[in-house]
Structure formats: structure tokens, C-alpha cells
Design a protein around this motif. Structure first.
Motif, PDB file in Angstrom:
ATOM      1  N   LYS A  91       0.844  -1.188   0.000  1.00  0.00           N
ATOM      2  CA  LYS A  91       0.000   0.000   0.000  1.00  0.00           C
ATOM      3  C   LYS A  91       0.877   1.235   0.000  1.00  0.00           C
ATOM      4  O   LYS A  91       2.084   1.173   0.237  1.00  0.00           O
ATOM      5  CB  LYS A  91      -0.932   0.017   1.221  1.00  0.00           C
ATOM      6  CG  LYS A  91      -0.227   0.014   2.565  1.00  0.00           C
ATOM      7  CD  LYS A  91      -1.243  -0.028   3.704  1.00  0.00           C
ATOM      8  CE  LYS A  91      -0.549  -0.082   5.059  1.00  0.00           C
ATOM      9  NZ  LYS A  91      -1.517  -0.118   6.182  1.00  0.00           N
ATOM     10  N   GLY A  92       0.254   2.363  -0.276  1.00  0.00           N
ATOM     11  CA  GLY A  92       0.970   3.618  -0.270  1.00  0.00           C
ATOM     12  C   GLY A  92       1.379   4.053  -1.668  1.00  0.00           C
ATOM     13  O   GLY A  92       1.048   3.425  -2.677  1.00  0.00           O
ATOM     14  N   LEU A  93       2.134   5.155  -1.737  1.00  0.00           N
ATOM     15  CA  LEU A  93       2.538   5.762  -3.004  1.00  0.00           C
ATOM     16  C   LEU A  93       3.788   5.084  -3.539  1.00  0.00           C
ATOM     17  O   LEU A  93       4.805   4.983  -2.855  1.00  0.00           O
ATOM     18  CB  LEU A  93       2.801   7.251  -2.809  1.00  0.00           C
ATOM     19  CG  LEU A  93       3.282   8.029  -4.039  1.00  0.00           C
ATOM     20  CD1 LEU A  93       2.231   7.981  -5.148  1.00  0.00           C
ATOM     21  CD2 LEU A  93       3.612   9.466  -3.655  1.00  0.00           C
ATOM     22  N   LEU A  94       3.712   4.623  -4.781  1.00  0.00           N
ATOM     23  CA  LEU A  94       4.840   4.000  -5.467  1.00  0.00           C
ATOM     24  C   LEU A  94       5.260   4.908  -6.614  1.00  0.00           C
ATOM     25  O   LEU A  94       4.496   5.137  -7.548  1.00  0.00           O
ATOM     26  CB  LEU A  94       4.446   2.621  -6.003  1.00  0.00           C
ATOM     27  CG  LEU A  94       5.507   1.904  -6.836  1.00  0.00           C
ATOM     28  CD1 LEU A  94       6.679   1.461  -5.956  1.00  0.00           C
ATOM     29  CD2 LEU A  94       4.899   0.702  -7.561  1.00  0.00           C
ATOM     30  N   PRO A 119      -5.156  -2.682  -4.783  1.00  0.00           N
ATOM     31  CA  PRO A 119      -5.955  -1.448  -4.764  1.00  0.00           C
ATOM     32  C   PRO A 119      -5.503  -0.423  -3.732  1.00  0.00           C
ATOM     33  O   PRO A 119      -5.927   0.742  -3.807  1.00  0.00           O
ATOM     34  CB  PRO A 119      -7.364  -1.954  -4.458  1.00  0.00           C
ATOM     35  CG  PRO A 119      -7.169  -3.268  -3.769  1.00  0.00           C
ATOM     36  CD  PRO A 119      -5.955  -3.871  -4.382  1.00  0.00           C
ATOM     37  N   GLU A 120      -4.671  -0.811  -2.772  1.00  0.00           N
ATOM     38  CA  GLU A 120      -4.203   0.144  -1.762  1.00  0.00           C
ATOM     39  C   GLU A 120      -2.913   0.846  -2.184  1.00  0.00           C
ATOM     40  O   GLU A 120      -2.367   1.648  -1.430  1.00  0.00           O
ATOM     41  CB  GLU A 120      -4.003  -0.559  -0.426  1.00  0.00           C
ATOM     42  CG  GLU A 120      -5.285  -1.089   0.190  1.00  0.00           C
ATOM     43  CD  GLU A 120      -5.046  -1.742   1.533  1.00  0.00           C
ATOM     44  OE1 GLU A 120      -4.892  -0.991   2.511  1.00  0.00           O
ATOM     45  OE2 GLU A 120      -5.009  -2.990   1.606  1.00  0.00           O
ATOM     46  N   VAL A 121      -2.427   0.542  -3.387  1.00  0.00           N
ATOM     47  CA  VAL A 121      -1.230   1.193  -3.914  1.00  0.00           C
ATOM     48  C   VAL A 121      -1.644   2.284  -4.900  1.00  0.00           C
ATOM     49  O   VAL A 121      -2.570   2.109  -5.687  1.00  0.00           O
ATOM     50  CB  VAL A 121      -0.304   0.180  -4.618  1.00  0.00           C
ATOM     51  CG1 VAL A 121       0.886   0.895  -5.263  1.00  0.00           C
ATOM     52  CG2 VAL A 121       0.183  -0.877  -3.632  1.00  0.00           C
ATOM     53  N   THR A 122      -0.950   3.411  -4.836  1.00  0.00           N
ATOM     54  CA  THR A 122      -1.113   4.494  -5.796  1.00  0.00           C
ATOM     55  C   THR A 122       0.198   4.659  -6.550  1.00  0.00           C
ATOM     56  O   THR A 122       1.263   4.728  -5.926  1.00  0.00           O
ATOM     57  CB  THR A 122      -1.466   5.815  -5.098  1.00  0.00           C
ATOM     58  OG1 THR A 122      -2.683   5.658  -4.360  1.00  0.00           O
ATOM     59  CG2 THR A 122      -1.627   6.942  -6.104  1.00  0.00           C
TER      60      THR A 122
END
Length: 295
Positions: A91-94, A119-122
Motif C-alpha cells: 500500500k501507499g505511493l509507489l 488497490p491500496e497502492v497508488t
């Protein structure tokens, strides 16, 4: 003793080469950042930076402190990543950086599927055909055809490919399909400029290897632009299968001279700062891209 936040601020100043840029990146005022560095220098009893109106320069003590600060911050990142990976979902911003051609022809299709799976990754995707410094640009993963050197980087090979000589059906219908290096001479070949490895095309001619010099009425240092020109029927290109493979399979481009094209295997590499490659979102992306490229 300097705190990790002080070290992080100092490193960002050096990486970005400016108090103003680092302050903006850290979301504090330049004056607050300047006071932070002054307090850090007072505690250490040494000058870390020499500042003029035009530039910043590290002192010898600053160079040593920068090296140690990077090591400490890397250990902190690794410790947090190890603990997080044992329990956390990706998860989080990649932040990913890629060449334009690979992004437009591969990541365009791969990333939506990756986001559906996680879905928890941006994903924040930046595109450039120039080499970048992942640390200075705060990028988690850089995708390139060669690994970036440096003791503060980790490189992982994701897949191997080859370079393909191809052209659009419309071009071949108009100009004919060359069957040899000699016949290729009269064609409009679109070279990828700015890369020494692409200035000649290695072709077999009998028992000999010919270094064909591509020439035409246009050249460009952007792979995506070359791909578009080829699909539009402008001429012949020699690009990685990572870029043109889908178009060849769909018939928008036709591979030619496959029997004489001598392409050494080329690799796709993921390059990451040491402190980030263990993060669950990074590991998930690397595993996903490896699977995608093998499919």
C-alpha cells in the motif's frame, strides 16, 4: 547527536542543491531549514556547508557527515521495511520512472492490472529517456535497459528481450520489403539518436557481420516518437521487443530481416535505492512486472 530528521533534511539539501528546493520538498520554510542546519553545525562543532548566493558546497566534514547520514537513513529504512513487510499488505505511493517507449507500449497495459491487484497502492509514473538519480528525484523504481551503478543502488533484472527491425505494412507496400543489408541502404531508416549502442545495426552478410549505418530523413532520441513514426508508415526502425512486440503481434508493424538481424539480448532492469527496495509495494511491483513480461 543529530536526529534522523536532521540528517534527512541535510541530505535533501545536498541532493537538490538548494535550500529553497529542499524546504519546498520537506514542506517547511527556507529560513526554518537554514536554522536547522545551523543548529546541527553548532551541535557538531563543525561547518558542513559553505553557502554563497550562487551555490552550495560541502566541506570535508560535510562530505563525511553526508556519507554517514546516508548509511544511517538507509538502515532506518531497511529496519522499517523489514518490520512492515512481515505484516503489511502492499500500500501507499509507489513512484516509478520509465523510458517513454516502454511506458507507452508496456506499462500502459500493465499498471492498470497491477492497481486492480493491489488497490491500496497508488502509482506516480514519470517518463524520461534520460538517466536520473533515483535518490535525488525520490523515485522508488527506475526501469531501464541497463543497471545504474552505485553502492547505494540495488538492481534487479526483470526480463530479457531483443531488438527488432520492423516497419508498418503501409511503408512496406509503398517501398518494398528489404531482404538484405544491401537492399536496406535505399530505405528510409529512422535511427535512435543520442545512444552510441544504436548508431549502427549489426546485420549478417554471408559469413560476415556488417555494421549497417541507418540513415533517413528523420532522427530522434525518443523511443516513443520513433515507434509512432514507424506505425504511421514513415520508415524502418530497430527497437526493443519490449516496445514493438505488441504492435508486431497485432499486425500494426511487421518484423523484417529477422534472419540477418544480429541482436544481442537486452535486459530490462529495475533500479532502486537500497533503502526502498524491500518495501512491500516495491516488491509487489517487481514481482508483478516479472510475471507480466514473461506472459
Amino acid at each position: 547527536m543529530a536526529s534522523s530528521e536532521d540528517m534527512k533534511a541535510f541530505v535533501r539539501i545536498v541532493d537538490l542543491g538548494s535550500f529553497a528546493k529542499a524546504a519546498d520538498d520537506l514542506r517547511i520554510t527556507p529560513s526554518a531549514l537554514s536554522k536547522l542546519v545551523s543548529r546541527l553545525e553548532d551541535r557538531l562543532g563543525v561547518r558542513l556547508l559553505t553557502r554563497t548566493t550562487r551555490r552550495l558546497a560541502l566541506t570535508s566534514e560535510g562530505t563525511l557527515f553526508l556519507e554517514r547520514a546516508r548509511e544511517v537513513l538507509e538502515l532506518i529504512d531497511l529496519a522499517e521495511a523489514d518490520v512492515a513487510s512481515a505484516r503489511a499488505r502492499p500500500k501507499g505511493l509507489l513512484r516509478v520512472n520509465s523510458s517513454t517507449g516502454f511506458a507507452r507500449q508496456t506499462l500502459l497495459h500493465a499498471i492498470p492490472e497491477f492497481l486492480r491487484r493491489y488497490p491500496e497502492v497508488t502509482v506516480d509514473l514519470s517518463l524520461t529517456d534520460k538517466l536520473i538519480d533515483p535518490v535525488a528525484e525520490q523515485v522508488d523504481v527506475v526501469l531501464r535497459g541497463s543497471p545504474t551503478s552505485g553502492s547505494d543502488m540495488v538492481a534487479r533484472q526483470l526480463a530479457e528481450s531483443r531488438r527488432v527491425i520492423c516497419a508498418a505494412p503501409s511503408y512496406l507496400a509503398r517501398a518494398g520489403a528489404p531482404c538484405s543489408a544491401t537492399e536496406l541502404t535505399g530505405h528510409n531508416c529512422i535511427p535512435l539518436s543520442g545512444q552510441s549502442s544504436m548508431t549502427t545495426w549489426p546485420l549478417a552478410s554471408g559469413d560476415d557481420l556488417v555494421r549497417f549505418q541507418p540513415s533517413g530523413n528523420f532522427g530522434c532520441d525518443n523511443v516513443g516518437m520513433l515507434f509512432d513514426l514507424a506505425v504511421q508508415g514513415h520508415g524502418i526502425v530497430r527497437l526493443a521487443d519490449f516496445v514493438v512486440g505488441q504492435a508486431v503481434r497485432e499486425g500494426r508493424l511487421i518484423e523484417i530481416l529477422a534472419d540477418i538481424n544480429r541482436s544481442d539480448p537486452i535486459s530490462l532492469w529495475a533500479v532502486m535505492p537500497k533503502g526502498r527496495f524491500r518495501a512491500p509495494r516495491v516488491q509487489a511491483f517487481l514481482d508483478f512486472m516479472g510475471e507480466w513480461l514473461e506472459a
